[in-house]
Motif scaffolding. Structure first.
Motif, PDB file in Angstrom:
ATOM      1  N   VAL A 190      18.328  -6.691  10.051  1.00  0.00           N
ATOM      2  CA  VAL A 190      17.775  -7.356   8.868  1.00  0.00           C
ATOM      3  C   VAL A 190      16.312  -6.964   8.749  1.00  0.00           C
ATOM      4  CG1 VAL A 190      17.272  -9.568   7.759  1.00  0.00           C
ATOM      5  CG2 VAL A 190      19.358  -9.311   9.106  1.00  0.00           C
ATOM      6  N   TRP A 191      15.899  -6.567   7.543  1.00  0.00           N
ATOM      7  CA  TRP A 191      14.507  -6.190   7.288  1.00  0.00           C
ATOM      8  C   TRP A 191      13.772  -7.350   6.622  1.00  0.00           C
ATOM      9  CZ3 TRP A 191      12.249  -1.675   8.867  1.00  0.00           C
ATOM     10  CH2 TRP A 191      13.107  -0.684   9.332  1.00  0.00           C
ATOM     11  N   ALA A 192      12.593  -7.682   7.144  1.00  0.00           N
ATOM     12  CA  ALA A 192      11.751  -8.724   6.557  1.00  0.00           C
ATOM     13  C   ALA A 192      10.771  -8.066   5.589  1.00  0.00           C
ATOM     14  CB  ALA A 192      10.988  -9.471   7.647  1.00  0.00           C
ATOM     15  N   THR A 193      10.866  -8.414   4.300  1.00  0.00           N
ATOM     16  CA  THR A 193       9.994  -7.866   3.271  1.00  0.00           C
ATOM     17  C   THR A 193       9.228  -8.995   2.596  1.00  0.00           C
ATOM     18  OG1 THR A 193      11.504  -8.034   1.377  1.00  0.00           O
ATOM     19  CG2 THR A 193      11.830  -6.158   2.882  1.00  0.00           C
ATOM     20  N   PHE A 212      15.737  -8.191  13.811  1.00  0.00           N
ATOM     21  CA  PHE A 212      14.822  -8.415  12.693  1.00  0.00           C
ATOM     22  C   PHE A 212      13.702  -7.371  12.776  1.00  0.00           C
ATOM     23  CE2 PHE A 212      16.672 -12.663  13.205  1.00  0.00           C
ATOM     24  CZ  PHE A 212      17.009 -12.962  11.891  1.00  0.00           C
ATOM     25  N   LYS A 213      13.582  -6.574  11.722  1.00  0.00           N
ATOM     26  CA  LYS A 213      12.524  -5.572  11.642  1.00  0.00           C
ATOM     27  C   LYS A 213      11.559  -5.935  10.519  1.00  0.00           C
ATOM     28  CE  LYS A 213      15.247  -1.760  13.559  1.00  0.00           C
ATOM     29  NZ  LYS A 213      15.669  -0.337  13.382  1.00  0.00           N
ATOM     30  N   LEU A 214      10.277  -5.644  10.729  1.00  0.00           N
ATOM     31  CA  LEU A 214       9.235  -6.044   9.781  1.00  0.00           C
ATOM     32  C   LEU A 214       8.865  -4.861   8.886  1.00  0.00           C
ATOM     33  CD1 LEU A 214       7.329  -8.373   8.976  1.00  0.00           C
ATOM     34  CD2 LEU A 214       5.653  -7.426  10.573  1.00  0.00           C
ATOM     35  N   LEU A 215       9.066  -5.030   7.576  1.00  0.00           N
ATOM     36  CA  LEU A 215       8.667  -4.004   6.622  1.00  0.00           C
ATOM     37  C   LEU A 215       7.328  -4.350   5.981  1.00  0.00           C
ATOM     38  CD1 LEU A 215       9.453  -1.377   5.159  1.00  0.00           C
ATOM     39  CD2 LEU A 215      10.584  -2.782   3.421  1.00  0.00           C
ATOM     40  N   ASP A 216       7.164  -5.595   5.526  1.00  0.00           N
ATOM     41  CA  ASP A 216       5.917  -6.064   4.914  1.00  0.00           C
ATOM     42  C   ASP A 216       5.514  -7.373   5.573  1.00  0.00           C
ATOM     43  OD1 ASP A 216       5.962  -4.012   2.885  1.00  0.00           O
ATOM     44  OD2 ASP A 216       7.522  -5.177   1.892  1.00  0.00           O
ATOM     45  N   ARG A 217       4.211  -7.566   5.731  1.00  0.00           N
ATOM     46  CA  ARG A 217       3.729  -8.814   6.315  1.00  0.00           C
ATOM     47  C   ARG A 217       3.689  -9.897   5.247  1.00  0.00           C
ATOM     48  NH1 ARG A 217       2.474  -8.902  11.338  1.00  0.00           N
ATOM     49  NH2 ARG A 217       2.046  -6.981  12.480  1.00  0.00           N
ATOM     50  N   THR A 261       7.809 -14.732  10.122  1.00  0.00           N
ATOM     51  CA  THR A 261       8.313 -15.759  11.050  1.00  0.00           C
ATOM     52  C   THR A 261       9.651 -16.234  10.516  1.00  0.00           C
ATOM     53  OG1 THR A 261       6.087 -16.482  11.640  1.00  0.00           O
ATOM     54  CG2 THR A 261       7.893 -17.988  12.128  1.00  0.00           C
ATOM     55  N   VAL A 262      10.696 -16.146  11.313  1.00  0.00           N
ATOM     56  CA  VAL A 262      12.021 -16.560  10.889  1.00  0.00           C
ATOM     57  C   VAL A 262      12.459 -17.763  11.722  1.00  0.00           C
ATOM     58  CG1 VAL A 262      13.187 -14.952  12.456  1.00  0.00           C
ATOM     59  CG2 VAL A 262      14.394 -15.796  10.454  1.00  0.00           C
ATOM     60  N   VAL A 263      13.088 -18.721  11.054  1.00  0.00           N
ATOM     61  CA  VAL A 263      13.620 -19.910  11.723  1.00  0.00           C
ATOM     62  C   VAL A 263      15.134 -19.756  11.792  1.00  0.00           C
ATOM     63  CG1 VAL A 263      13.839 -22.412  11.674  1.00  0.00           C
ATOM     64  CG2 VAL A 263      11.743 -21.335  10.858  1.00  0.00           C
ATOM     65  N   VAL A 278       8.719 -12.034  13.998  1.00  0.00           N
ATOM     66  CA  VAL A 278       9.298 -10.732  13.700  1.00  0.00           C
ATOM     67  C   VAL A 278       8.227  -9.656  13.913  1.00  0.00           C
ATOM     68  CG1 VAL A 278      10.381  -9.365  11.865  1.00  0.00           C
ATOM     69  CG2 VAL A 278      10.845 -11.828  12.046  1.00  0.00           C
ATOM     70  N   PRO A 279       8.596  -8.489  14.478  1.00  0.00           N
ATOM     71  CA  PRO A 279       9.934  -7.997  14.831  1.00  0.00           C
ATOM     72  C   PRO A 279      10.454  -8.625  16.124  1.00  0.00           C
ATOM     73  CG  PRO A 279       8.287  -6.369  15.410  1.00  0.00           C
ATOM     74  CD  PRO A 279       7.544  -7.471  14.704  1.00  0.00           C
ATOM     75  N   ALA A 280      11.765  -8.794  16.167  1.00  0.00           N
ATOM     76  CA  ALA A 280      12.397  -9.382  17.338  1.00  0.00           C
ATOM     77  C   ALA A 280      13.898  -9.125  17.269  1.00  0.00           C
ATOM     78  CB  ALA A 280      12.133 -10.888  17.408  1.00  0.00           C
TER      79      ALA A 280
END
Length: 299
Positions: free
Chosen positions: A225-228, A249-254, A259-261, A269-271
Motif C-alpha cells: 500500500v502506498w501512502a500519498t 506500507f510505503k511512503l510516496l508523499d509526506r 501515520t497509519v492506525v 510509515v514506511p513500515a
C-alpha cells in the motif's frame, strides 16, 4: 529544532491550520476580536503546551502519547467546539457593524485555547511527536516541538488577523459558514478515526489486537500500500483469509497518511506490519487524523 521549524512551515499553511485554527474562532467575535494581544496569548499558550509535551515525549517516549481512540474523542469534541464558535459568529454577524461592547474578555481564555491545540492531531504534528519520542531526550523533544510551533506561528498569526478583520464586517457570516464546515469536518474525522461510522452492511474482519513488524520480510504473503497526500493507493487490496499476511506500507508523499492506525495502534510509515490470520471480510485502517481510509479484503 530546525527539523521542527521546517515541519511547521510546511504544516502551518496546510492541515494543522485547518484542523487547529478553528479554535481561534473562540477569539473572533465583535468584542474580543479587537484585542490584538489575544492572538499573541493564543500562540504563547500553544508554545508552552507543545514544549512541555515534547519534553515529556523525549523523557518517557510513547508511554505519554495519546492512543488513537483518545485522539478520536478529542477530535470530535474539538470539532463540536469549533462548530459552536461558528454558530455564535453567525448569530452575531448581522450586528457586526454595531459598536462593540466594552467588556474585556478573560485573559486566560486565549492561552488555554492555544494550549488545547496540542490535543488536536494533524499529520505533521504526529511526525514531530515521533521525532520527539525517538530523540530519547527531554531537551531535544522540547526543542523539536517548540520549533514546530515557531514554524506554524506565521500562519496562525495571519489567520488571527483575518479573523479579527472579518469578525467586524459583513463577511462574518461567510466566515461562520466556513468555520462551521471545518468544525463538522474535524468531528467527522474523529468519528472516522475511532471507527464509529462503520455500517452494519459492511462485513468487518476480526479486530487485530497486536500487529507486529515483520521480522523476516517475504516469509508470508504480502500486499503493498502506498501512502500519498490524497490517501492510500490502492484503496483496497486483496488477501487470503485464514493465514498471516504482511502489509507493506510505503511512503510516496509526506502528509497525514505518514501515520497509519491499524488494529488500534499507530504505525509510522514506511513500515511492514504482519497481521495474524483473519476471517473473511474487510479490515479497515485510517491515517493518523482519520481523514483517509483504506481496506484489506480477506477472502
Amino acid at each position: 529544532m530546525a527539523g521542527g521549524v521546517a515541519a511547521g512551515l510546511v504544516a502551518g499553511a496546510a492541515t494543522c491550520t485547518a484542523t487547529q485554527g478553528g479554535l481561534l474562532m473562540g477569539l473572533a467575535d465583535g468584542r474580543h476580536g479587537r484585542d490584538r494581544a489575544l492572538v499573541g496569548w493564543f500562540l504563547a499558550g500553544r508554545l508552552v503546551s507543545y514544549t512541555l509535551a515534547g519534553a515529556l515525549l523525549g523523557l518517557l517516549g510513547s508511554a505519554v502519547s495519546l492512543p488513537p481512540q483518545a485522539r478520536a474523542a478529542l477530535l470530535v469534541a474539538a470539532g463540536l467546539t469549533v462548530a459552536g464558535f461558528a454558530v455564535r459568529l453567525l448569530r452575531r454577524g448581522h450586528g457586526a457593524c454595531a459598536a462593540p461592547e466594552p467588556a474585556t474578555p478573560p485573559r486566560y481564555r486565549a492561552p488555554l485555547l492555544g494550549a488545547a491545540t496540542v490535543l488536536l492531531p494533524c499529520g505533521v504534528t504526529l511526525s514531530v511527536e515521533m521525532l520527539a519520542i525517538s530523540s530519547g531526550s527531554p531537551l531535544a523533544g522540547a526543542a523539536a516541538m517548540a520549533g514546530f510551533v515557531a514554524g506554524t506561528a506565521p500562519a496562525f498569526a495571519l489567520l488571527g488577523y483575518v479573523l479579527r478583520r472579518v469578525s467586524r464586517t459583513r463577511l462574518a457570516r461567510l466566515a461562520g459558514v466556513v468555520a462551521l464546515a471545518a468544525g463538522l469536518w474535524t468531528a467527522g474525522s474523529g468519528v472516522s478515526l475511532g471507527g464509529w461510522a462503520a455500517t452494519a452492511a459492511t462485513p468487518a474482519a476480526a479486530p487485530v489486537a497486536a500487529p507486529v513488524a515483520a521480522a523476516e520480510p517475504g516469509a508470508v504473503p504480502s500486499v503493498t500500500v502506498w501512502a500519498t497526500r490524497e490517501g492510500y493507493r490502492p484503496a483496497m487490496v486483496e488477501a487470503r483469509a485464514g493465514e498471516p499476511v504482511d502489509v507493506v506500507f510505503k511512503l510516496l508523499d509526506r502528509g497525514c497518511t505518514g501515520t497509519v492506525v491499524i488494529g488500534g495502534r499507530d504505525v509510522s510509515v514506511p513500515a511492514t506490519v504482519r497481521l495474524p490470520p483473519q476471517p473473511p471480510g474487510l479490515l479497515r485502517y485510517v491515517c493518523g487524523m482519520g481523514m483517509y481510509a483504506g481496506f484489506i479484503n480477506f477472502s
